[in-house]
Every structure is written in C-alpha cells, then in structure tokens.
Motif scaffolding. Structure first.
Motif, mmCIF file in Angstrom:
data_model
loop_
_atom_site.group_PDB
_atom_site.id
_atom_site.type_symbol
_atom_site.label_atom_id
_atom_site.label_comp_id
_atom_site.label_asym_id
_atom_site.label_seq_id
_atom_site.Cartn_x
_atom_site.Cartn_y
_atom_site.Cartn_z
ATOM 1 N N GLY A 1 -11.518 -51.635 39.002
ATOM 2 C CA GLY A 1 -12.750 -50.982 39.450
ATOM 3 C C GLY A 1 -13.078 -49.774 38.622
ATOM 4 O O GLY A 1 -12.207 -49.175 37.959
ATOM 5 N N GLY A 2 -14.323 -49.421 38.615
ATOM 6 C CA GLY A 2 -14.760 -48.258 37.844
ATOM 7 C C GLY A 2 -15.913 -47.548 38.539
ATOM 8 O O GLY A 2 -15.911 -46.342 38.664
ATOM 9 N N PHE A 3 -16.930 -48.340 38.943
ATOM 10 C CA PHE A 3 -18.112 -47.797 39.610
ATOM 11 C C PHE A 3 -18.775 -46.710 38.787
ATOM 12 O O PHE A 3 -19.364 -45.784 39.323
ATOM 13 N N GLY A 4 -18.629 -46.794 37.496
ATOM 14 C CA GLY A 4 -19.213 -45.794 36.592
ATOM 15 C C GLY A 4 -18.168 -44.845 36.038
ATOM 16 O O GLY A 4 -18.274 -44.377 34.912
ATOM 17 N N SER A 5 -17.110 -44.585 36.799
ATOM 18 C CA SER A 5 -16.192 -43.506 36.400
ATOM 19 C C SER A 5 -15.401 -43.832 35.140
ATOM 20 O O SER A 5 -14.817 -42.936 34.540
ATOM 21 N N GLY B 1 -16.569 -60.377 37.662
ATOM 22 C CA GLY B 1 -16.459 -61.832 37.545
ATOM 23 C C GLY B 1 -17.149 -62.420 36.332
ATOM 24 O O GLY B 1 -17.642 -63.551 36.363
ATOM 25 N N HIS B 2 -17.182 -61.693 35.214
ATOM 26 C CA HIS B 2 -17.884 -62.187 34.019
ATOM 27 C C HIS B 2 -17.281 -63.474 33.466
ATOM 28 O O HIS B 2 -18.005 -64.313 32.926
ATOM 29 N N ALA B 3 -15.941 -63.618 33.561
ATOM 30 C CA ALA B 3 -15.322 -64.818 32.976
ATOM 31 C C ALA B 3 -15.873 -66.064 33.657
ATOM 32 O O ALA B 3 -16.020 -67.123 33.038
ATOM 33 N N GLY C 1 -24.799 -49.873 34.422
ATOM 34 C CA GLY C 1 -26.238 -50.058 34.596
ATOM 35 C C GLY C 1 -26.607 -51.506 34.899
ATOM 36 O O GLY C 1 -27.707 -51.952 34.551
ATOM 37 N N SER C 2 -25.691 -52.240 35.530
ATOM 38 C CA SER C 2 -25.935 -53.644 35.905
ATOM 39 C C SER C 2 -26.650 -54.394 34.788
ATOM 40 O O SER C 2 -27.729 -54.965 34.972
ATOM 41 N N ARG C 3 -26.017 -54.375 33.621
ATOM 42 C CA ARG C 3 -26.635 -54.907 32.411
ATOM 43 C C ARG C 3 -25.998 -56.191 31.910
ATOM 44 O O ARG C 3 -26.545 -56.861 31.041
ATOM 45 N N GLN D 1 -30.193 -66.453 40.096
ATOM 46 C CA GLN D 1 -28.787 -66.094 40.332
ATOM 47 C C GLN D 1 -27.884 -67.051 39.565
ATOM 48 O O GLN D 1 -28.035 -68.278 39.682
ATOM 49 N N ILE D 2 -26.943 -66.494 38.839
ATOM 50 C CA ILE D 2 -25.995 -67.333 38.092
ATOM 51 C C ILE D 2 -24.967 -67.893 39.067
ATOM 52 O O ILE D 2 -24.631 -69.071 39.039
ATOM 53 N N ASN D 3 -24.480 -67.017 39.945
ATOM 54 C CA ASN D 3 -23.471 -67.421 40.922
ATOM 55 C C ASN D 3 -23.740 -66.704 42.253
ATOM 56 O O ASN D 3 -23.421 -65.518 42.397
ATOM 57 N N ILE E 1 -20.921 -64.593 43.806
ATOM 58 C CA ILE E 1 -20.651 -63.316 43.129
ATOM 59 C C ILE E 1 -21.762 -62.326 43.448
ATOM 60 O O ILE E 1 -21.512 -61.142 43.710
ATOM 61 N N VAL E 2 -22.997 -62.807 43.478
ATOM 62 C CA VAL E 2 -24.118 -61.937 43.847
ATOM 63 C C VAL E 2 -23.876 -61.358 45.245
ATOM 64 O O VAL E 2 -23.992 -60.154 45.474
ATOM 65 N N GLU E 3 -23.481 -62.220 46.159
ATOM 66 C CA GLU E 3 -23.234 -61.769 47.528
ATOM 67 C C GLU E 3 -22.110 -60.714 47.565
ATOM 68 O O GLU E 3 -22.224 -59.693 48.249
HETATM 69 N N1 MCN Z 1 -24.928 -61.972 38.416
HETATM 70 C C1 MCN Z 1 -25.432 -63.183 38.864
HETATM 71 N N2 MCN Z 1 -26.791 -63.323 38.982
HETATM 72 C C2 MCN Z 1 -27.635 -62.297 38.697
HETATM 73 C C3 MCN Z 1 -27.117 -61.067 38.266
HETATM 74 C C4 MCN Z 1 -25.740 -60.949 38.111
HETATM 75 O O1 MCN Z 1 -24.676 -64.096 39.170
HETATM 76 N N3 MCN Z 1 -28.948 -62.438 38.838
HETATM 77 C C5 MCN Z 1 -23.480 -61.797 38.259
HETATM 78 C C6 MCN Z 1 -23.099 -61.419 36.828
HETATM 79 O O2 MCN Z 1 -22.964 -62.494 35.996
HETATM 80 C C7 MCN Z 1 -21.820 -60.651 37.060
HETATM 81 C C8 MCN Z 1 -22.085 -59.910 38.358
HETATM 82 O O3 MCN Z 1 -23.095 -60.677 39.034
HETATM 83 O O4 MCN Z 1 -20.738 -61.533 37.191
HETATM 84 C C9 MCN Z 1 -22.622 -58.475 38.151
HETATM 85 O O5 MCN Z 1 -23.602 -58.541 37.164
HETATM 86 P P1 MCN Z 1 -24.583 -57.342 36.715
HETATM 87 O O6 MCN Z 1 -25.517 -57.013 37.792
HETATM 88 O O7 MCN Z 1 -25.112 -57.713 35.392
HETATM 89 O O8 MCN Z 1 -23.637 -56.058 36.596
HETATM 90 P P2 MCN Z 1 -22.501 -55.767 35.511
HETATM 91 O O9 MCN Z 1 -21.666 -56.947 35.352
HETATM 92 O O10 MCN Z 1 -23.094 -55.124 34.314
HETATM 93 O O11 MCN Z 1 -21.620 -54.723 36.301
HETATM 94 C C10 MCN Z 1 -21.951 -53.350 36.389
HETATM 95 C C11 MCN Z 1 -22.211 -52.951 37.822
HETATM 96 C C12 MCN Z 1 -22.120 -51.509 37.974
HETATM 97 S S1 MCN Z 1 -23.198 -50.606 37.042
HETATM 98 C C13 MCN Z 1 -21.217 -50.908 38.814
HETATM 99 S S2 MCN Z 1 -21.178 -49.231 38.999
HETATM 100 C C14 MCN Z 1 -20.300 -51.712 39.547
HETATM 101 C C15 MCN Z 1 -20.722 -53.082 39.719
HETATM 102 O O12 MCN Z 1 -21.266 -53.618 38.652
HETATM 103 N N4 MCN Z 1 -18.995 -51.448 39.558
HETATM 104 C C16 MCN Z 1 -18.135 -52.363 40.088
HETATM 105 N N5 MCN Z 1 -19.959 -53.860 40.484
HETATM 106 C C17 MCN Z 1 -18.622 -53.600 40.588
HETATM 107 N N6 MCN Z 1 -17.791 -54.496 41.144
HETATM 108 C C18 MCN Z 1 -16.463 -54.237 41.174
HETATM 109 N N7 MCN Z 1 -15.636 -55.137 41.737
HETATM 110 N N8 MCN Z 1 -15.941 -53.107 40.637
HETATM 111 C C19 MCN Z 1 -16.735 -52.164 40.102
HETATM 112 O O13 MCN Z 1 -16.221 -51.077 39.561
#
Ligand code: MCN
Length: 802
Positions: free
Chosen positions: A264-268, A520-522, A558-560, A680-682, A685-687
């Motif tokens: 986990g990081g949540f930004g930190s 869950g990127h993998a 930044g949820s990127r 939504q890809i998954n 994971i979104v939930e």
């Molecule tokens: N996803 C999807 N469909 C979408 C968007 C995303 O299935 N429409 C999936 C993505 O493929 C990915 C997951 O959801 O597996 C999150 O995607 P995304 O919104 O792109 O965010 P990031 O992967 O870039 O993650 C960063 C975001 C941030 S900024 C914080 S803070 C945060 C977060 O993710 N910190 C987390 N979620 C966290 N989850 C955990 N377990 N731990 C953290 O520290």
C-alpha cells in the motif's frame, strides 16, 4: 450487490476484458510468498537508523555522537557535515527537489540531513549505521543533539496570519505561494445579482496515510561495476531513480531502482524523502548493503501527510435555485518543506475541480500555500480532489438550506447537461464525458430517497435523528497531457511507457512503467492484452516496478495506470498486430490490406481457411528465415502514451446515518455508491478500489486527524492515538455503476483508485448535518473528524445558544 468473482479459465478470451476474474496477484500474497523490502537480506548488510528532531522548531547548537559511537555494533554516525565532506565535487546536492514549480513559488532548501535548524518534529538530523537493526536504533537514541528551541506554528491559517513565527527566512510571512484561478464569468457581478447567498468556513483536517507496510529501503553499491541498487517501497521507481540520482549526484544510468511487493501507498510512496536517499548514501559511502526500515511511529512523523486546509466558501444563487457564482478562499498547509508534488495538490488538483458536477457561470478561487512547523504535506489518496468535492458538496447543502429546498433539488437543477460535453468549466478544465443526473437518480432510487424522507420525519417524532447525505463528486485522473502540465509547472512529463513482446513460442511479456502496490495491474493489464492480441490470459506475464526491466516510466498515482499505462500497452499491442499482419500477408501470399485479425488469428479476407495464429507469426518473426523484405526480426513494440486530457470519473454517494444526541455517536445505517469510471476492465477490482476508497473517506469523516499540540509535537503519533477505521466501523455498502466511456483513450476507461475517497467524506458529514438540522446545529461546528465529542459539542453549542 457485490460483483461475483470468476475463474479466468472459465472465461473465453473474447470476453475477458470487462470480466470480474480473480486477481492473479493474490495467491502469492496470501500464502506469504510475496517478498517485501524488509524481507530482503544481503551478505554483509548493515542497518540504518535515523536520529530525528524531537522538536518542531529549533536551532541545532551541536550534535554529540561520541557516546553513541562507542556502542556495540556501530559502524558510523553521520551528520550533514559528513555528507558535505564526502563524494561531492563542486555543488552540494543532498537537497530534495520540488517536482512542481508554481509562478512565484518560494523555493526553500530541503536538506536530507538538517543544517543548523530543524523545522518539524521528526526531521532527520543524523544517521547511525550498525551491524544489527536494534543496535542502530539504540545508538540513534544515544546521539545527543543540543537544541535551542524556537516558537512554532502548525495551523496553516495561523501561519499566514501575519502574526506567526517564521518557518523559513526566505518566506518571512510563511507564504509559499499565492494562487488565483478564475474564468471569464464575473464573480462579483454574480454575487451582486444573487437573490440568496450562503457561506461556510470549514477545515479539511490533516491526515496521515498509514499504508500497511511502513516505508523501507535496501541499498547496495557495487564497487566493481560502480552501480547502485535500491530496492524500496515505491509507487514510482523511475521517478525515484531520476530524482534520487540528482539528490545524490549519482549517474542515473548506473542507478537501478526496484519496487518489491509494496504494502500500500495511498500516495505516501510517491514522494522523494530524505530517508531513502540517506540509505543510498550510506551504502555508497560504506560500500556495503544498508537497510532502513521505518518503525510505525517513524512513519507517522516522516511520511508526507495529506489535506490540512482551512477554507471560506460562498455561493450565490437565484431564487429559482440556479448557482450563479462561487468564491473559495483556502489556506493550504505545505508543512515545513515543499514535498515533491506539494505545490500542485491544493492548486491544479484542487482549485480546478471547484465546479463540481455543476454548471457554474462564475468561480473565483484563491489558495495560499502556508509553510508550517509540521511534517510536509503532499498527495494522499485523492490529493486535492477530495478537498474540492468536500467544499462544493457542503456549500451546495448550505445553498439548499438557504433556499429552503431539498438538497437533491439544487443538485438536479444545476448538473452539467449530458449534451454539454466536453464541458469547459470556469476553472480551467474541460470535462470529457458524463451523465451526472443518471448516476444521481440511480443512487437516490437505490437508497429510496423519498421514502427515507418520510421515515426520517416519523423518526423525529420519536426523538430519533436520522439524516441522509448526498455527495455528487467529480475527479480528474491521469494528469495530462505532458505539454500542458509542463506549462503549469510540472517538472516531469506525464506519459507512460508500455512494451509488448512476444516470445518465439508465442507467449507474451508486457512491461509497463506504472507500479502496482495493491491495484491488481498484473491482472487487468493481462486482461487488456488478452483481448487485444487474442492470446490466452495465462500466457501473458506483466512486469512493472524495476528500472532495469522497464527502462522508462512515470509510476502509479493520480489513478492513471489504467487510462495511461493501459493505453500505452494497447498502442504497443496494436503495433505488434500491424507487424504481425505484414508477416502473415507474406506467408499467406496475400495483400496486407486483405489480412484480417480477430481473436488471435490472421486470415485472408474471403478465404477463412487461409489463417495463421499470432503465435505462429511470432515464431516466424524470430526464426527470421522468411520475412518480408527489409523487415527486422522479432515481434515487439514500445509506446509512450501521452493522453490528450485528464479523465473525469464521477458519481453519487449517499450515506444514511443515525446520530445519538446524548453521546454524539454517529452510526452509518446505509451507504450507496453509484460510480462511473468509464468502461471497466475488471468490475471486481473496480469494486474493491471503491470499497477501500470509501473506507478511507469514512475514516476521514469520523475518525482520523493529525493533532499537533501547542509546541508542534505530533500528539497522534501512534495507532493508539490516530484512529483509522476498523472493519466494524465500515458498513456494508451497496456499490452500483453507470458507464460513460472516456472519449479520448483507446480503452474508454477513467480512473477508479481514488473515487471512493473523493466521494465519501462529504456524504457522511452532510448526513450528520441533515440529521441534526432540527436542533439548529451550526454547520461550522461540524468539522471532521466527527467524533462523538465533536458532534456532542456541536449539539450543546446549538442548545446552549437557543
Ligand atoms: N480499473 C478497471 N477499470 C477502470 C479503471 C481501473 O478495471 N475503468 C482497474 C485498473 O486496471 C487497476 C485498478 O482498477 O487494476 C486501479 O486503476 P486506476 O484507477 O488506474 O489507479 P492506479 O492503478 O493508477 O492506482 C492509483 C490509485 C491511487 S492514486 C491511490 S492513492 C490508491 C489506489 O490507486 N492507492 C492504493 N488504490 C490503492 N489500492 C491499494 N490496495 N493500495 C493503495 O495504496
């Protein structure tokens, strides 16, 4: 309703994108196979502990290391003078850089070990390296620092009031920057023409991230090759490589940064801190591996904190309920130094979102960045956007009260219309797509809003205080494009790199510059590529988080990752398919324009028996015995994807609470979220992301808050004092969605990682305010966290005043 997980083996490749398949990362993590930084052992490894400032503000008159140096196992104790004397010809680096420069930003020196002065409790002053961890920590406790204490200030509004101790001589008024944002709409005129106005002063309290795994680093310098290897808890190893190379004066191409499993990081774990730089310096200086592992208490002091705003907001309305204008004035804490992206958070990630989901014709925002004697503040889940949504959604509730209408009606009346996208706000951003009313009505329907109002009225007759809170949030994810952010002051481009490489046997390796630390990127990247390439999901492996494996990247924040990293992989997959098409055309003796590609098969149009699987094409590409003339062997492609715009997820969260007026206790009775994150890809994971985000938002609303005493000591520096929500504090949630694809990326996805956190806090606070409205509670008394005591005092205040 909860999404049901599916075994990937049961999903056809044509349906894998969008399926709620199980996360492939979980088996290793839950069976203890995951390797975290602190699990890493190296021969001859020493341990580093950090001597941190006891005080919030003090001059350092001397550092006596003599007793500590005599202690068992101690190899060395180093202060800033030792850094200055070592390794660095010419200019002295060892300063943490600022990654986002605003016009007229007061840049102050941020040394990795204090020089003469400390400016927050926990600032590193010296390091101790010893054979064992406990020896290093014991010796750190024996280093004697001679402090001359100075007055301190920790509240941002007080810091810039003109009557506070100065944190940095370069900014005598403690103002780090003064930022204004407005559009063409005339705000003064809007207020002059208003039938009604409402205003509110509110705090968005300081939060501490509390990732499950505290930060850690293992650094090793290899004298034979001159390479420095750093394994660390990072969300962005490439940025750490670049910026730490600068901090240390070490050549970037000989610097290898790896993220093992990250808890986990949540930004930190985005930011560049002194601690990891110090571990690198020690390893380089001593020519032996050095490990640093933060204790939980150290994390409270040294991880960048989040939020810490004091805001005054005013809204102007017509009698019909149209929002005419919005004025926002915020003092935002920077803490003692400018952390890596700190200046961007309360400016470009906050002020730009102050239109919310509404068509507001005139907005003016002024943000003052304040130096304080507290831990630096930077991006924490949501970063600027929860603060913006909080301000907008709380003032919209005040507007409803001023107009004496239901808060749902003010929202309905002012939503941006679905036909108006792309929608240019008055605060410099263009929302990509949305149907705000659609998500809103769905949420209200699920919660049974109209029936609730009747139930609420009946409960009040019985002396029970039920309330409902609405939160219609908007967020901006996937900060982009690079050219624009460059104009706004970013010191980095915000593209992402993705490589797709077939092996000769037809399996696939994918490399992305993002870094998973729980998202869950993998799983999701493999889903994307299985769909694009028509290759079995199990035959695709995803690599992230290693600067040698993935040469360039920008990391995860930044949820990127889905919108930017996922898109880079899509582009590379499409390039691979194009090359494959040429090879297939050559082998099938057809014109390239006649070759179709579907579900992993190249075929000649109109001749379905003339086909070649993409795996066969990969074999041919590597065999290279018979390729089109002039074509290079191999089947792989790399793309650098630079998005055209942010993505703008949105949704409505509704919280129902009951407040006990005797104790101030808040019980969440119901929580409904309707989120729109594009395609939504998954969905599972979104939930999960929404669920975790809401838990953090509820944490902010009801429990969490960093408290400094009058001397700048962190009074909430442990899990006993800083209340994160526990499982029993997080209610069952009803999570639903709408889907409005993003129009400008190839997947149509928007971000989801922060959505829950951005939405939740104001849903809870608005619900409490709604519950207590018959008692005449002053909304300004309902500052988070709404502990029993805070709510009880607000009730007493109202009763006392009535
Ligand atoms: N996803 C999807 N469909 C979408 C968007 C995303 O299935 N429409 C999936 C993505 O493929 C990915 C997951 O959801 O597996 C999150 O995607 P995304 O919104 O792109 O965010 P990031 O992967 O870039 O993650 C960063 C975001 C941030 S900024 C914080 S803070 C945060 C977060 O993710 N910190 C987390 N979620 C966290 N989850 C955990 N377990 N731990 C953290 O520290």
């Amino acid at each position: 309703m909860s999404v049901k997980t599916i075994d990937p083996d049961e999903v056809d490749v044509s349906e894998i994108l969008g399926s709620a398949i199980e996360r492939r990362e979980d088996p290793a993590l839950i069976t203890g196979e995951g390797i975290y930084t602190d699990d890493i052992q190296r021969p001859r490894m020493a341990h580093m502990a950090i001597v941190r400032s006891q005080y919030a503000h003090a001059r350092i008159d001397g550092i006596d290391t003599s007793a500590a140096a005599e202690m068992d196992g101690v190899e060395g104790i180093y202060t800033h003078d030792d850094l200055a004397a070592d390794h660095t010809p010419g200019d002295l680096p060892f300063m943490i850089p600022t990654g986002w420069l605003l016009p007229d930003l007061k840049q102050v020196e941020y040394p990795i070990l204090a020089i003469d002065k400390v400016r927050y409790q926990g600032q590193p002053i010296a390091i101790v390296v010893a054979e064992e961890r406990y020896q290093a920590r014991d010796a750190a406790g024996a280093v004697d620092v001679d402090y001359e204490r100075l007055e301190s200030v920790t509240n941002p509004a007080e810091a810039v009031s003109g009557d506070a101790p100065t944190v940095h001589g370069e900014a005598p008024d403690n103002v780090a920057f003064d930022f204004e944002l407005t559009g063409e709409g005339d705000v003064d005129e809007a207020f002059a023409n208003a039938d009604t106005t409402a205003s509110l002063s509110l705090s968005n309290q300081r939060l501490i991230p509390n990732a499950m795994e505290p930060r850690a680093a293992v650094a090793e310098f290899k004298p034979g090759t001159g390479e420095l290897e750093l394994e660390m808890t990072t969300q962005n190893p490439h940025l750490h490589r670049l910026l730490l190379a600068g901090v240390l004066g070490f050549p970037e191409h000989k610097f290898h940064v790896v993220a093992p499993e990250v808890g986990g990081g949540f930004g930190s774990k985005i930011h560049v801190y002194p601690d990891e730089a110090l571990a690198c310096w020690a390893a380089w200086h001593l020519e032996r591996p050095v490990k640093w592992q933060a204790t939980r208490s150290e994390s409270y002091l040294s991880d960048a904190h989040g939020r810490d705003h004091e805001t005054d907001v005013e809204i102007a309305l017509s009698n019909q309920g149209d929002i005419l204008g919005l004025k926002v004035d915020t003092d935002a804490a920077m803490g003692a130094y400018l952390s890596t992206f700190a200046p961007a958070v309360p400016t470009f990630l906050y002020a730009t979102l102050l239109s919310g989901q509404y068509d507001i014709p005139a907005i003016y925002a002024n943000v003052t960045g304040a130096f304080t004697n507290a831990t630096p503040v930077d991006a924490y889940r949501g970063a600027g956007r929860p603060e913006a949504s909080f301000v907008v959604e709380r003032i919209v509730d005040q507007a409803a009260r001023a107009l004496d209408v239901d808060p749902a009606d003010v929202r309905r009346r002012n939503f941006v219309d679905p036909d108006d996208f792309p929608y240019e706000t008055q605060v410099a951003v263009a929302y990509d797509s949305g149907d705000y009313d659609g998500a809103f009505e769905k949420a209200l329907d699920i919660v049974g809003y109209d029936a609730f109002r009747e139930r609420q009225a009946a409960a009040r007759e019985q002396g029970r205080y039920l309330g409902v809170g609405l939160s219609c949030y908007i967020e901006a994810c996937g900060i982009a494009p690079s050219e624009l952010v460059g104009e706004l002051g970013a010191q980095a481009g915000l593209w992402e790199s993705g490589t797709v490489r077939f092996s000769p046997s037809g399996t696939v390796m994918a490399y992305c510059g993002t870094t998973n630390h729980g998202q869950g990127h993998a799983t999701t990247y493999a889903q994307i590529l299985a769909d694009e390439l028509g290759v079995d999901y199990d035959m695709i492996e995803v690599v992230e988080g290693d600067t040698d494996e993935v040469p360039q990247g920008m990391g995860t924040y930044g949820s990127r990752s889905a919108a930017v990293g996922g898109s880079a992989l899509v582009e590379s997959a499409r390039k691979v398919v194009e090359k494959g098409r040429q090879i297939a055309a050559h082998h099938l003796e057809a014109d390239e324009s006649d070759i179709e590609f579907e579900a992993g098969q190249f075929s000649v149009s109109g001749a379905p028996d003339r086909t070649m699987a993409i795996q066969e094409v990969a074999g041919a590409a590597y065999l290279a015995h018979d390729l089109p003339e002039g074509m290079e062997p191999g089947l792989e492609a790399t793309s650098f994807y630079d998005p055209a715009n942010f993505t703008f997820p949105f949704g409505t969260h509704v919280c129902v609470v009951e407040v006990d007026p005797e104790t101030g206790d808040v019980a969440i009775e119901d929580y409904v979220a309707v989120d729109d994150v594009g395609n939504q890809i998954n969905p599972k994971i979104v939930e999960g992301q929404i669920h975790g985000g809401v838990a953090q938002g509820i944490g902010q609303a009801l429990f969490e808050g960093a408290v400094y005493d009058e001397n700048g000591n962190l009074a909430t520096g442990s899990m006993q004092d800083y209340a994160v929500p526990k499982a029993m504090d997080v209610p069952e949630m009803e999570l639903e969605d709408t889907v409005t694809p993003c129009p400008h990326n190839p997947l149509g996805v928007k971000g989801v990682g922060e959505a829950g956190t951005i939405a939740a806090a104001q849903a809870v606070v608005n619900a409490v305010e709604d519950a207590l409205s018959p008692l005449g509670v002053d909304p300004a008394d309902l500052d988070m966290p709404l502990t029993g005591e805070t709510v009880w005092r607000a009730i007493q205040n109202a009763e006392g005043g009535s």
